[in-house]
Design a protein around this motif. Structure first.
Motif, mmCIF file in Angstrom:
data_model
loop_
_atom_site.group_PDB
_atom_site.id
_atom_site.type_symbol
_atom_site.label_atom_id
_atom_site.label_comp_id
_atom_site.label_asym_id
_atom_site.label_seq_id
_atom_site.Cartn_x
_atom_site.Cartn_y
_atom_site.Cartn_z
ATOM 1 N N TYR A 29 0.819 -1.209 -0.074
ATOM 2 C CA TYR A 29 -0.093 0.092 -0.105
ATOM 3 C C TYR A 29 0.736 1.419 -0.161
ATOM 4 O O TYR A 29 1.900 1.361 0.968
ATOM 5 C CB TYR A 29 -0.864 0.062 1.300
ATOM 6 C CG TYR A 29 -1.874 -1.219 1.346
ATOM 7 C CD1 TYR A 29 -3.096 -0.998 0.357
ATOM 8 C CD2 TYR A 29 -1.683 -2.188 1.978
ATOM 9 C CE1 TYR A 29 -3.812 -2.484 0.236
ATOM 10 C CE2 TYR A 29 -2.620 -3.531 2.012
ATOM 11 C CZ TYR A 29 -3.539 -3.617 1.119
ATOM 12 O OH TYR A 29 -4.548 -4.451 1.042
ATOM 13 N N ILE A 30 0.794 2.093 -1.060
ATOM 14 C CA ILE A 30 1.404 3.446 -1.138
ATOM 15 C C ILE A 30 0.554 4.521 -0.866
ATOM 16 O O ILE A 30 -0.623 4.633 -1.460
ATOM 17 C CB ILE A 30 2.091 3.363 -2.407
ATOM 18 C CG1 ILE A 30 3.113 2.261 -2.919
ATOM 19 C CG2 ILE A 30 2.678 4.801 -2.607
ATOM 20 C CD1 ILE A 30 3.407 2.289 -4.207
ATOM 21 N N THR A 31 0.806 5.409 0.256
ATOM 22 C CA THR A 31 0.079 6.432 0.549
ATOM 23 C C THR A 31 -0.049 7.451 -0.741
ATOM 24 O O THR A 31 1.151 8.024 -1.262
ATOM 25 C CB THR A 31 0.364 7.071 1.749
ATOM 26 O OG1 THR A 31 0.269 6.204 2.843
ATOM 27 C CG2 THR A 31 -0.406 8.310 2.073
ATOM 28 N N SER A 40 -5.047 8.651 5.875
ATOM 29 C CA SER A 40 -4.353 8.258 4.661
ATOM 30 C C SER A 40 -5.305 7.543 3.467
ATOM 31 O O SER A 40 -6.194 6.945 3.890
ATOM 32 C CB SER A 40 -3.232 7.404 4.669
ATOM 33 O OG SER A 40 -2.512 7.829 5.493
ATOM 34 N N VAL A 41 -4.985 7.793 2.357
ATOM 35 C CA VAL A 41 -5.591 7.318 1.233
ATOM 36 C C VAL A 41 -4.503 6.415 0.421
ATOM 37 O O VAL A 41 -3.464 7.234 0.254
ATOM 38 C CB VAL A 41 -6.307 8.166 -0.060
ATOM 39 C CG1 VAL A 41 -6.723 7.349 -1.143
ATOM 40 C CG2 VAL A 41 -7.397 8.781 0.757
ATOM 41 N N ALA A 42 -4.703 5.237 0.247
ATOM 42 C CA ALA A 42 -3.573 4.166 -0.177
ATOM 43 C C ALA A 42 -3.834 3.543 -1.609
ATOM 44 O O ALA A 42 -5.108 3.135 -1.752
ATOM 45 C CB ALA A 42 -3.306 3.418 0.808
ATOM 46 N N LEU A 43 -2.860 3.237 -2.413
ATOM 47 C CA LEU A 43 -3.001 2.689 -3.594
ATOM 48 C C LEU A 43 -2.554 1.299 -3.231
ATOM 49 O O LEU A 43 -1.639 1.054 -2.605
ATOM 50 C CB LEU A 43 -1.925 3.300 -4.710
ATOM 51 C CG LEU A 43 -1.357 2.511 -5.912
ATOM 52 C CD1 LEU A 43 -2.885 2.504 -6.837
ATOM 53 C CD2 LEU A 43 -0.469 3.086 -6.647
ATOM 54 N N ASP A 44 -3.413 0.428 -3.600
ATOM 55 C CA ASP A 44 -3.239 -1.082 -3.611
ATOM 56 C C ASP A 44 -2.302 -1.633 -4.583
ATOM 57 O O ASP A 44 -2.825 -1.939 -5.609
ATOM 58 C CB ASP A 44 -4.359 -1.825 -3.320
ATOM 59 C CG ASP A 44 -4.428 -3.171 -2.941
ATOM 60 O OD1 ASP A 44 -3.016 -3.810 -3.112
ATOM 61 O OD2 ASP A 44 -5.180 -4.133 -2.809
ATOM 62 N N THR A 45 -1.008 -1.744 -4.618
ATOM 63 C CA THR A 45 -0.055 -2.050 -5.486
ATOM 64 C C THR A 45 -0.453 -3.528 -6.198
ATOM 65 O O THR A 45 0.073 -3.927 -7.198
ATOM 66 C CB THR A 45 1.143 -1.783 -5.333
ATOM 67 O OG1 THR A 45 1.591 -2.721 -4.322
ATOM 68 C CG2 THR A 45 1.614 -0.421 -5.089
ATOM 69 N N PHE A 103 -8.986 14.676 -14.326
ATOM 70 C CA PHE A 103 -7.562 14.234 -14.010
ATOM 71 C C PHE A 103 -6.875 15.464 -13.208
ATOM 72 O O PHE A 103 -7.024 16.513 -13.762
ATOM 73 C CB PHE A 103 -6.623 13.586 -15.089
ATOM 74 C CG PHE A 103 -5.465 13.780 -14.584
ATOM 75 C CD1 PHE A 103 -4.825 12.667 -13.866
ATOM 76 C CD2 PHE A 103 -4.381 14.740 -14.999
ATOM 77 C CE1 PHE A 103 -3.431 12.521 -13.383
ATOM 78 C CE2 PHE A 103 -3.093 14.429 -14.765
ATOM 79 C CZ PHE A 103 -2.530 13.399 -13.846
ATOM 80 N N VAL A 104 -6.576 15.392 -11.854
ATOM 81 C CA VAL A 104 -6.019 16.424 -11.065
ATOM 82 C C VAL A 104 -4.767 15.594 -10.585
ATOM 83 O O VAL A 104 -4.774 14.714 -9.861
ATOM 84 C CB VAL A 104 -7.087 16.991 -9.922
ATOM 85 C CG1 VAL A 104 -6.145 17.922 -9.112
ATOM 86 C CG2 VAL A 104 -8.203 17.461 -10.413
ATOM 87 N N ALA A 105 -3.612 16.108 -10.913
ATOM 88 C CA ALA A 105 -2.427 15.604 -10.709
ATOM 89 C C ALA A 105 -1.879 15.430 -9.197
ATOM 90 O O ALA A 105 -1.556 14.461 -8.675
ATOM 91 C CB ALA A 105 -1.348 16.264 -11.574
ATOM 92 N N ASP A 106 -2.349 16.452 -8.302
ATOM 93 C CA ASP A 106 -2.157 16.155 -7.002
ATOM 94 C C ASP A 106 -3.287 15.629 -6.116
ATOM 95 O O ASP A 106 -3.275 15.489 -4.915
ATOM 96 C CB ASP A 106 -1.673 17.552 -6.345
ATOM 97 C CG ASP A 106 -2.839 18.798 -6.454
ATOM 98 O OD1 ASP A 106 -3.715 18.474 -7.054
ATOM 99 O OD2 ASP A 106 -2.586 19.718 -5.912
ATOM 100 N N SER A 107 -4.166 15.040 -6.606
ATOM 101 C CA SER A 107 -5.210 14.420 -5.875
ATOM 102 C C SER A 107 -4.955 13.055 -5.618
ATOM 103 O O SER A 107 -3.888 12.383 -6.414
ATOM 104 C CB SER A 107 -6.592 14.378 -6.926
ATOM 105 O OG SER A 107 -6.562 13.903 -7.941
ATOM 106 N N SER A 108 -5.558 12.235 -4.889
ATOM 107 C CA SER A 108 -5.227 10.826 -4.720
ATOM 108 C C SER A 108 -5.526 9.942 -5.744
ATOM 109 O O SER A 108 -4.649 9.206 -6.136
ATOM 110 C CB SER A 108 -6.068 10.232 -3.522
ATOM 111 O OG SER A 108 -5.859 11.136 -2.311
ATOM 112 N N PRO A 109 -6.386 10.122 -6.460
ATOM 113 C CA PRO A 109 -6.685 9.455 -7.873
ATOM 114 C C PRO A 109 -5.713 9.914 -8.883
ATOM 115 O O PRO A 109 -5.021 8.917 -9.540
ATOM 116 C CB PRO A 109 -8.142 9.900 -8.361
ATOM 117 C CG PRO A 109 -8.663 10.234 -7.160
ATOM 118 C CD PRO A 109 -7.867 10.935 -6.208
#
Length: 125
Positions: A29-31, A40-45, A103-109
């Protein structure tokens, strides 16, 4: 099924709420950001498949799971699903309404998309 998901929900919730996790989970998981409450919002790699990826965050006493699909070359982002799970892993809400989001570059998505696009070696990333 609930037991398996319940364990995952618990592990993700612990990781996101206090940052403590075993090394295996911190690599998985990458924050990529934080919600309005500072969680935190995390990306599940582990769940990245091509340009499809999932973000997880705290929602009340459970978690939310949002699935996205990226169009790397066009800098376009699509939301495929939002699922909310209770602390026991039970699915509480499942919104499968699909659609493009900005698409917003500095947002979590947006940060998740950048990581995914770099991982697959998409041009321009």
């Amino acid at each position: 099924m609930y037991l398996k998901i319940g364990g995952i929900v618990g592990a993700i919730a612990i990781l996101l709420s206090n940052g403590s996790a075993i090394a295996q989970d911190t690599q998985r998981y990458i924050t990529v950001g934080h919600d309005q409450l500072g969680n935190s919002v995390a990306l599940d790699t582990k769940t990245i498949k091509g340009t499809t990826y999932k973000l997880y965050g705290i929602y009340r006493d459970g978690i939310f799971e949002t699935t996205f699909d990226a169009s790397c070359k066009e800098s376009r982002l699509f939301r495929n699903r939002i699922a909310i799970y209770g602390s026991d892993g039970q699915l509480l809400q499942d919104d499968q309404q699909k659609g493009e989001i900005p698409f917003v570059a500095d947002s979590s998505p947006g940060k998740g998309m950048q990581i995914v696009c770099q991982k697959i070696g998409a041009n321009g990333w």
